[in-house]
Structures are given as structure tokens and as C-alpha cells.
Design a protein around this motif. Structure first.
Motif, PDB file in Angstrom:
ATOM      1  N   ALA A 137       0.838  -1.203   0.000  1.00 27.17           N
ATOM      2  CA  ALA A 137       0.000   0.000   0.000  1.00 27.17           C
ATOM      3  C   ALA A 137       0.870   1.250   0.000  1.00 27.17           C
ATOM      4  O   ALA A 137       2.011   1.242   0.494  1.00 27.17           O
ATOM      5  CB  ALA A 137      -0.919   0.003   1.214  1.00 27.17           C
ATOM      6  N   LEU A 138       0.323   2.314  -0.575  1.00 27.83           N
ATOM      7  CA  LEU A 138       0.986   3.624  -0.572  1.00 27.83           C
ATOM      8  C   LEU A 138      -0.012   4.648  -0.034  1.00 27.83           C
ATOM      9  O   LEU A 138      -1.144   4.742  -0.518  1.00 27.83           O
ATOM     10  CB  LEU A 138       1.395   4.004  -1.999  1.00 27.83           C
ATOM     11  CG  LEU A 138       2.003   5.409  -2.174  1.00 27.83           C
ATOM     12  CD1 LEU A 138       3.403   5.489  -1.553  1.00 27.83           C
ATOM     13  CD2 LEU A 138       2.093   5.772  -3.673  1.00 27.83           C
ATOM     14  N   ILE A 139       0.409   5.404   0.957  1.00 28.50           N
ATOM     15  CA  ILE A 139      -0.444   6.459   1.498  1.00 28.50           C
ATOM     16  C   ILE A 139       0.032   7.789   0.916  1.00 28.50           C
ATOM     17  O   ILE A 139       1.237   8.080   0.927  1.00 28.50           O
ATOM     18  CB  ILE A 139      -0.335   6.531   3.058  1.00 28.50           C
ATOM     19  CG1 ILE A 139      -0.333   5.136   3.694  1.00 28.50           C
ATOM     20  CG2 ILE A 139      -1.417   7.443   3.634  1.00 28.50           C
ATOM     21  CD1 ILE A 139      -1.537   4.307   3.428  1.00 28.50           C
ATOM     22  N   LEU A 140      -0.896   8.593   0.423  1.00 30.71           N
ATOM     23  CA  LEU A 140      -0.543   9.917  -0.111  1.00 30.71           C
ATOM     24  C   LEU A 140      -0.848  10.977   0.944  1.00 30.71           C
ATOM     25  O   LEU A 140      -1.996  11.103   1.388  1.00 30.71           O
ATOM     26  CB  LEU A 140      -1.354  10.233  -1.371  1.00 30.71           C
ATOM     27  CG  LEU A 140      -1.367   9.194  -2.494  1.00 30.71           C
ATOM     28  CD1 LEU A 140      -2.124   9.755  -3.714  1.00 30.71           C
ATOM     29  CD2 LEU A 140       0.039   8.773  -2.894  1.00 30.71           C
ATOM     30  N   GLY A 141       0.181  11.755   1.318  1.00 31.36           N
ATOM     31  CA  GLY A 141      -0.039  12.829   2.271  1.00 31.36           C
ATOM     32  C   GLY A 141       1.121  12.979   3.237  1.00 31.36           C
ATOM     33  O   GLY A 141       2.084  12.188   3.195  1.00 31.36           O
ATOM     34  N   VAL A 201      -2.502  -0.901  -3.542  1.00 31.37           N
ATOM     35  CA  VAL A 201      -3.585  -0.036  -3.048  1.00 31.37           C
ATOM     36  C   VAL A 201      -3.015   1.340  -2.723  1.00 31.37           C
ATOM     37  O   VAL A 201      -1.990   1.445  -2.039  1.00 31.37           O
ATOM     38  CB  VAL A 201      -4.219  -0.615  -1.758  1.00 31.37           C
ATOM     39  CG1 VAL A 201      -5.371   0.257  -1.279  1.00 31.37           C
ATOM     40  CG2 VAL A 201      -4.689  -2.042  -1.975  1.00 31.37           C
ATOM     41  N   ILE A 202      -3.672   2.381  -3.222  1.00 30.80           N
ATOM     42  CA  ILE A 202      -3.237   3.760  -2.968  1.00 30.80           C
ATOM     43  C   ILE A 202      -4.363   4.464  -2.211  1.00 30.80           C
ATOM     44  O   ILE A 202      -5.510   4.462  -2.657  1.00 30.80           O
ATOM     45  CB  ILE A 202      -2.966   4.516  -4.297  1.00 30.80           C
ATOM     46  CG1 ILE A 202      -1.945   3.756  -5.139  1.00 30.80           C
ATOM     47  CG2 ILE A 202      -2.498   5.944  -4.029  1.00 30.80           C
ATOM     48  CD1 ILE A 202      -2.546   2.943  -6.247  1.00 30.80           C
ATOM     49  N   ILE A 203      -4.030   5.063  -1.086  1.00 34.18           N
ATOM     50  CA  ILE A 203      -5.047   5.780  -0.299  1.00 34.18           C
ATOM     51  C   ILE A 203      -4.661   7.251  -0.246  1.00 34.18           C
ATOM     52  O   ILE A 203      -3.579   7.603   0.230  1.00 34.18           O
ATOM     53  CB  ILE A 203      -5.139   5.221   1.134  1.00 34.18           C
ATOM     54  CG1 ILE A 203      -5.471   3.727   1.080  1.00 34.18           C
ATOM     55  CG2 ILE A 203      -6.184   5.986   1.958  1.00 34.18           C
ATOM     56  CD1 ILE A 203      -5.397   3.031   2.410  1.00 34.18           C
ATOM     57  N   CYS A 204      -5.559   8.090  -0.770  1.00 36.35           N
ATOM     58  CA  CYS A 204      -5.257   9.520  -0.812  1.00 36.35           C
ATOM     59  C   CYS A 204      -5.806  10.198   0.447  1.00 36.35           C
ATOM     60  O   CYS A 204      -7.013  10.170   0.699  1.00 36.35           O
ATOM     61  CB  CYS A 204      -5.879  10.139  -2.065  1.00 36.35           C
ATOM     62  SG  CYS A 204      -5.436  11.878  -2.236  1.00 36.35           S
ATOM     63  N   GLY A 205      -4.941  10.812   1.229  1.00 42.40           N
ATOM     64  CA  GLY A 205      -5.356  11.500   2.451  1.00 42.40           C
ATOM     65  C   GLY A 205      -5.958  12.873   2.211  1.00 42.40           C
ATOM     66  O   GLY A 205      -7.101  13.137   2.588  1.00 42.40           O
ATOM     67  N   PRO A 206      -5.236  13.804   1.561  1.00 37.46           N
ATOM     68  CA  PRO A 206      -5.707  15.193   1.474  1.00 37.46           C
ATOM     69  C   PRO A 206      -6.647  15.465   0.301  1.00 37.46           C
ATOM     70  O   PRO A 206      -6.736  14.672  -0.647  1.00 37.46           O
ATOM     71  CB  PRO A 206      -4.403  15.980   1.294  1.00 37.46           C
ATOM     72  CG  PRO A 206      -3.464  15.038   0.656  1.00 37.46           C
ATOM     73  CD  PRO A 206      -3.852  13.653   1.071  1.00 37.46           C
ATOM     74  N   GLU A 207      -7.312  16.617   0.368  1.00 40.40           N
ATOM     75  CA  GLU A 207      -8.343  16.950  -0.611  1.00 40.40           C
ATOM     76  C   GLU A 207      -7.804  17.549  -1.910  1.00 40.40           C
ATOM     77  O   GLU A 207      -8.398  17.374  -2.972  1.00 40.40           O
ATOM     78  CB  GLU A 207      -9.376  17.919  -0.010  1.00 40.40           C
ATOM     79  CG  GLU A 207      -8.852  19.288   0.455  1.00 40.40           C
ATOM     80  CD  GLU A 207      -8.216  19.286   1.837  1.00 40.40           C
ATOM     81  OE1 GLU A 207      -7.880  18.188   2.338  1.00 40.40           O
ATOM     82  OE2 GLU A 207      -8.025  20.361   2.417  1.00 40.40           O
ATOM     83  N   GLN A 208      -6.675  18.264  -1.823  1.00 39.71           N
ATOM     84  CA  GLN A 208      -6.246  19.018  -3.009  1.00 39.71           C
ATOM     85  C   GLN A 208      -5.987  18.136  -4.235  1.00 39.71           C
ATOM     86  O   GLN A 208      -6.501  18.429  -5.328  1.00 39.71           O
ATOM     87  CB  GLN A 208      -5.003  19.866  -2.677  1.00 39.71           C
ATOM     88  CG  GLN A 208      -4.654  20.895  -3.742  1.00 39.71           C
ATOM     89  CD  GLN A 208      -5.641  22.067  -3.785  1.00 39.71           C
ATOM     90  OE1 GLN A 208      -5.841  22.735  -2.779  1.00 39.71           O
ATOM     91  NE2 GLN A 208      -6.278  22.301  -4.932  1.00 39.71           N
ATOM     92  N   ARG A 229      -3.144  12.736   9.918  1.00 43.50           N
ATOM     93  CA  ARG A 229      -4.138  11.800   9.380  1.00 43.50           C
ATOM     94  C   ARG A 229      -3.440  10.669   8.631  1.00 43.50           C
ATOM     95  O   ARG A 229      -3.715   9.481   8.844  1.00 43.50           O
ATOM     96  CB  ARG A 229      -5.060  12.565   8.422  1.00 43.50           C
ATOM     97  CG  ARG A 229      -5.881  11.685   7.506  1.00 43.50           C
ATOM     98  CD  ARG A 229      -6.683  12.525   6.514  1.00 43.50           C
ATOM     99  NE  ARG A 229      -5.878  13.538   5.868  1.00 43.50           N
ATOM    100  CZ  ARG A 229      -6.329  14.707   5.443  1.00 43.50           C
ATOM    101  NH1 ARG A 229      -7.598  15.001   5.563  1.00 43.50           N
ATOM    102  NH2 ARG A 229      -5.523  15.581   4.870  1.00 43.50           N
ATOM    103  N   GLU A 230      -2.504  11.046   7.766  1.00 43.75           N
ATOM    104  CA  GLU A 230      -1.820  10.037   6.956  1.00 43.75           C
ATOM    105  C   GLU A 230      -0.916   9.160   7.817  1.00 43.75           C
ATOM    106  O   GLU A 230      -0.782   7.967   7.570  1.00 43.75           O
ATOM    107  CB  GLU A 230      -1.019  10.710   5.848  1.00 43.75           C
ATOM    108  CG  GLU A 230      -1.885  11.309   4.749  1.00 43.75           C
ATOM    109  CD  GLU A 230      -2.480  12.671   5.104  1.00 43.75           C
ATOM    110  OE1 GLU A 230      -2.026  13.278   6.107  1.00 43.75           O
ATOM    111  OE2 GLU A 230      -3.401  13.139   4.404  1.00 43.75           O
ATOM    112  N   ILE A 280       4.806   5.753   2.146  1.00 40.48           N
ATOM    113  CA  ILE A 280       4.040   6.991   2.232  1.00 40.48           C
ATOM    114  C   ILE A 280       4.757   8.070   1.433  1.00 40.48           C
ATOM    115  O   ILE A 280       5.983   8.113   1.406  1.00 40.48           O
ATOM    116  CB  ILE A 280       3.825   7.384   3.718  1.00 40.48           C
ATOM    117  CG1 ILE A 280       2.977   8.651   3.861  1.00 40.48           C
ATOM    118  CG2 ILE A 280       5.129   7.526   4.462  1.00 40.48           C
ATOM    119  CD1 ILE A 280       2.420   8.850   5.273  1.00 40.48           C
ATOM    120  N   THR A 281       3.986   8.894   0.762  1.00 36.60           N
ATOM    121  CA  THR A 281       4.593   9.976  -0.001  1.00 36.60           C
ATOM    122  C   THR A 281       3.798  11.268   0.147  1.00 36.60           C
ATOM    123  O   THR A 281       2.580  11.209   0.043  1.00 36.60           O
ATOM    124  CB  THR A 281       4.765   9.583  -1.487  1.00 36.60           C
ATOM    125  OG1 THR A 281       5.497  10.607  -2.141  1.00 36.60           O
ATOM    126  CG2 THR A 281       3.440   9.379  -2.217  1.00 36.60           C
TER     127      THR A 281
END
Ligand SMILES: Nc1ncnc2c1ncn2[C@@H]1O[C@H](COP(=O)(O)OP(=O)(O)O)[C@@H](O)[C@H]1O
Ligand SMILES: [Mg+2]
Length: 427
Positions: A3-7, A63-70, A11-12, A30-31
């Protein structure tokens, strides 16, 4: 599975921490990450989608999970859905069109009205409608609530008793471009005097799973005073969610939202945050976010006993309908440790010392980094999140506040009253 977490925020870090427990230390990256995740962080610009794609491919991410809204508002969800070389990847986060529920408050309010979702009464205005906006204001009772429509990182809402300040706010948004394009349209709405609550669902746009509820503390000062921030603390559970209220939230807010999305052919894969105001046990929807909240995630994720990565897979593969999550009833209380000056200009590069061996709370990092001398230093306004837990809110709160004494950096600021309002309520 990888998995890769974006943010790069707390929260991330909380999502990263949970999924690392599930998939194993080396299977989660994480990135761009922060000082707390440095060993697993990859530098990037989240708005450069090709760069993110390369990270996904080079590291065999599933699996990629995007944390922030921008990035969502900029279309990263569409990019991942439309790129053939990524079509086996599971991307958790909605498309640009769905992200409008957050990135355009005028769109969101029209949507709520169309689907009869209870919300503050309102009117939308654009730059050419200054006079109309002023006349509308003059008919309202105080306090006035003025919202820039676009993404404004918590700086787009002004609530004031003073009509001149209200008019000045509109001038600032429309003509002084204080928030850039985010202020091109505004919402003026009725003030609702109630108690705020955050509700989250995981959804595929049709089926959904309700996550634990939370309360966050947006103001910088004790007793909810001073300017808004990204969030100075959070609590879960809240003791505010009785069965009646929960049913009302489901029937009047969550289900009509999903009906509306389907009705408008807007797919949605990810998390929806409902920012609610509760008045006389009735919920009013203030806003949508199209992702998890910060710092609510820091108290919601530790209450998930079941797997977060499996929930993400269920969002993606159509099996959400009968999906059951397991949560614990343990109280969690998160205190944000901020830099001196925040939410205005704040100090940076202060060395952080954490007496790790003496700490019981969960510690999530936000604005931290490792400097060239290998020191952990402050790099943002909200630096660390200390999450205490226990059988009661008081126990969770005491754990967090005790542990803060074991964390040191110059200019450390935090609120001393996170959770006190709930403790004082007679429910
Ligand atoms: N209609 C309203 N009545 C009372 N308070 C409000 C109202 N709308 C917003 N607020 C307050 O302002 C905060 C920010 O508004 P919100 O719509 O959540 O915008 P954002 O999170 O994008 O800044 C809310 O968390 C709430 O405390
Ligand atoms: Mg909000």
C-alpha cells in the motif's frame, strides 16, 4: 500486498500506522510523508500525478489511499481510473467531479437543497452579485456566516456579529482575492447554534459502512476562542450519538447523499466526511469532505479493530454491502501540539525531543522532518498529535496530557481543554 499512502499530516501517519500493522512493516510506503514516517517516505509533489504513478509502478503498489483533498480536487482519482497501466491498482479517493462536494461549497449547498438534506438556509453569490449579497445580508439576523466556495485550508469561513465586517469579508473574497479563486463564489448562510459532530462513511457510492464518530476542536484557543485552525484536538466516541440521532443522520443525511450521487451519475470510491451541527437532537449538514478528517482520523482509526486495508479493498470490489467492521469502545483523545504563532506565521526548525520510553499514548507526526544533522525538527504549524486512550474520556485525556510533559520543543502550544465540554455535558 503493498500500500501507498498519499499525504504528509497526522491523518496520513495514523492511516500508515494502522496499515503497517496489517500488512507488515515493509509493505507500506508513504509519499511525501513526514519526520515520523521518514524511513518509509518517498519525496514527491502530490499534484504531479505522473510522479505518483512512477512511485506506484516502481514499488509494485497495489492499493493507494489519498489523504488530502487538493489532489482529489485536481483530478488524481480520474488520472488513476483512466491510465491503462494503473487499471489493476486500487485507488481510494473520488473523481474530480465527486470531489466538488468539498471543493465547491456552492455546488454542495445546491446538492443538499436538491436532495432535501437538512442544512442551514442559504444563498450563493458570485463576483457579479455583490449588491445582491449585501442586500441578502441585511435581511439576516446575526451572527452572519460567510463562506468562500473553494478550498481554503480552513481559512474560508468567517462568522461575525458585525455587518461591516461581513461586508468587508465579501469584498476581501471577491475583489481583494485574499483566497485567490476560492473566493470567486460565496455562500451566505444561517447560523446554527448547536454542537458539532463529525461522521464518516466508507462508500462505493451506493453501499456504505459507518465509521466511529468524532468531535474535533477547530479554534486555536480554549473555550473555542480565536481563529480557526486545521484542528487542535479530537475525541471519539463523543457520547453525543444516541440511537434517534444516529437514525436521523442515516435517513436524512447519509442515504439522501448517496441517492443524490447515484441520481447524478457521480461515482464515489472512498470516504465521505459529514460535518454536522446537532441542534435539539436534529442533524444539520454544514459541509462535506471527500476524505477522512484531520485530526479526527487520529482518534477514529485506532478504534478500528478490523482491517482498514480490507475495508479499502471492499470499497473497490463491490463487497461493501454486507461488510461489517469491528470497532472498540475505548475512548480516544487527541491533542494537537502546535508551533508558536500558529495559525498565523509560526516558527520552524525547532528540535523535538520525545521521551519515547516513558510514553503510553500514540504519537502521530504532522509538521516534522529529519534535518541534515539527523535531528527531528518542527516543519509545520501542527507538529505532533498525542492520542491518549482508556476506559473513560477522562482516562484518555489524562494519558494524553501526562504524555505531553514528556515531549519538548521551543514554543510548544496546545489547548488544555480538549474533551472538557463533553465531560461537562449531562447526557
Ligand atoms: N451555518 C453555520 N452555523 C454555525 N457555525 C458554522 C456554520 N457553518 C460553519 N460553521 C462553523 O465554521 C466551521 C467551518 O465551516 P465549514 O463549513 O466546516 O468550512 P471549512 O471546514 O471548509 O472551513 C465549522 O466547523 C463550524 O464550526
Ligand atoms: Mg469543516
Amino acid at each position: 500486498m503493498k500500500a501507498l499512502i498519499l499525504g504528509s499530516g497526522g491523518r496520513e501517519h495514523a492511516i500508515f500506522y494502522k496499515i503497517q500493522q496489517e500488512l507488515g512493516e515493509n509493505n507500506v510506503l508513504i509519499t511525501p510523508g513526514n519526520g515520523g514516517t521518514a524511513k518509509y517516505s518517498i519525496k514527491s509533489d502530490l499534484n504531479d500525478f505522473t510522479q505518483i504513478k512512477n512511485i506506484v509502478i516502481e514499488n509494485n503498489i497495489d492499493v493507494i489511499i489519498c489523504g488530502p483533498e487538493q489532489p482529489l480536487a485536481n483530478g488524481i482519482g480520474d488520472f488513476f481510473n483512466n491510465d491503462d497501466s494503473l487499471n489493476k491498482k486500487i485507488f481510494i479517493g473520488p473523481t474530480q467531479r465527486a470531489a466538488k462536494l468539498e471543493s465547491s461549497k456552492t455546488f454542495a449547498k445546491d446538492f443538499m437543497q436538491q436532495y432535501q438534506i437538512p442544512t442551514a438556509s442559504f444563498a450563493n453569490f458570485n463576483k457579479t452579485q455583490f449588491d445582491e449579497a449585501k442586500r441578502f445580508l441585511e435581511k439576516l439576523t446575526t451572527p452572519y456566516v460567510i463562506k468562500a466556495s473553494g478550498l481554503a485550508a480552513g481559512k474560508g469561513v468567517v462568522i461575525t456579529e458585525n455587518i461591516n465586517e461581513a461586508i468587508e469579508t465579501i469584498t476581501d473574497f471577491f475583489y481583494k482575492n485574499t483566497l485567490g479563486d476560492a473566493g470567486n463564489e460565496i455562500v451566505i448562510e444561517e447560523f446554527i447554534d448547536g454542537i458539532e459532530m463529525s461522521i464518516f462513511i466508507a462508500t462505493n457510492g451506493k453501499d456504505y459502512v459507518l465509521l466511529p464518530e468524532a468531535k474535533d476542536y477547530k479554534k486555536i484557543g480554549e473555550g473555542d476562542s480565536g481563529p480557526n485552525t486545521g484542528g487542535m484536538g479530537s475525541v471519539s466516541p463523543t457520547n453525543l450519538l444516541n440511537d434517534d440521532l444516529k437514525n436521523n443522520i442515516i435517513n436524512k443525511i447519509i442515504e439522501p447523499t448517496l441517492f443524490g450521487l447515484q441520481n447524478m451519475n457521480i461515482p464515489f470510491n472512498g470516504f465521505i466526511f459529514f460535518g454536522l451541527m446537532i441542534k435539539n437532537n436534529e442533524p444539520y449538514l454544514l459541509e462535506y469532505n471527500v476524505r477522512l478528517g484531520d485530526p479526527e482520523t487520529q482518534v477514529v482509526v485506532p478504534r478500528l479493530e478490523s482491517s482498514l486495508i480490507e475495508l479499502c479493498i471492499a470499497i473497490n470490489n463491490g463487497s461493501l454491502k454486507n461488510y461489517k467492521i469491528k470497532t472498540n469502545e475505548s475512548y480516544h483523545c487527541c491533542i494537537t501540539l502546535a508551533s508558536k504563532g500558529y495559525p498565523n506565521n509560526y516558527e520552524k526548525n525547532k528540535i523535538i525531543k520525545i521521551e519515547n520510553e516513558k510514553i503510553n499514548s500514540l504519537i502521530f507526526h504532522g509538521g516534522t522532518q529529519i534535518d541534515s544533522n539527523n535531528n527531528l525538527v518542527t516543519s509545520g504549524g501542527r507538529v505532533l498529535y498525542v492520542v491518549g486512550y482508556g476506559d473513560s474520556l477522562r482516562a484518555a485525556q489524562s494519558m494524553a496530557y501526562d504524555d505531553i510533559n514528556k515531549i519538548h520543543f521551543d514554543g510548544i502550544y496546545y489547548r488544555k481543554d480538549i474533551g472538557d465540554d463533553i465531560l461537562k455535558m449531562k447526557i
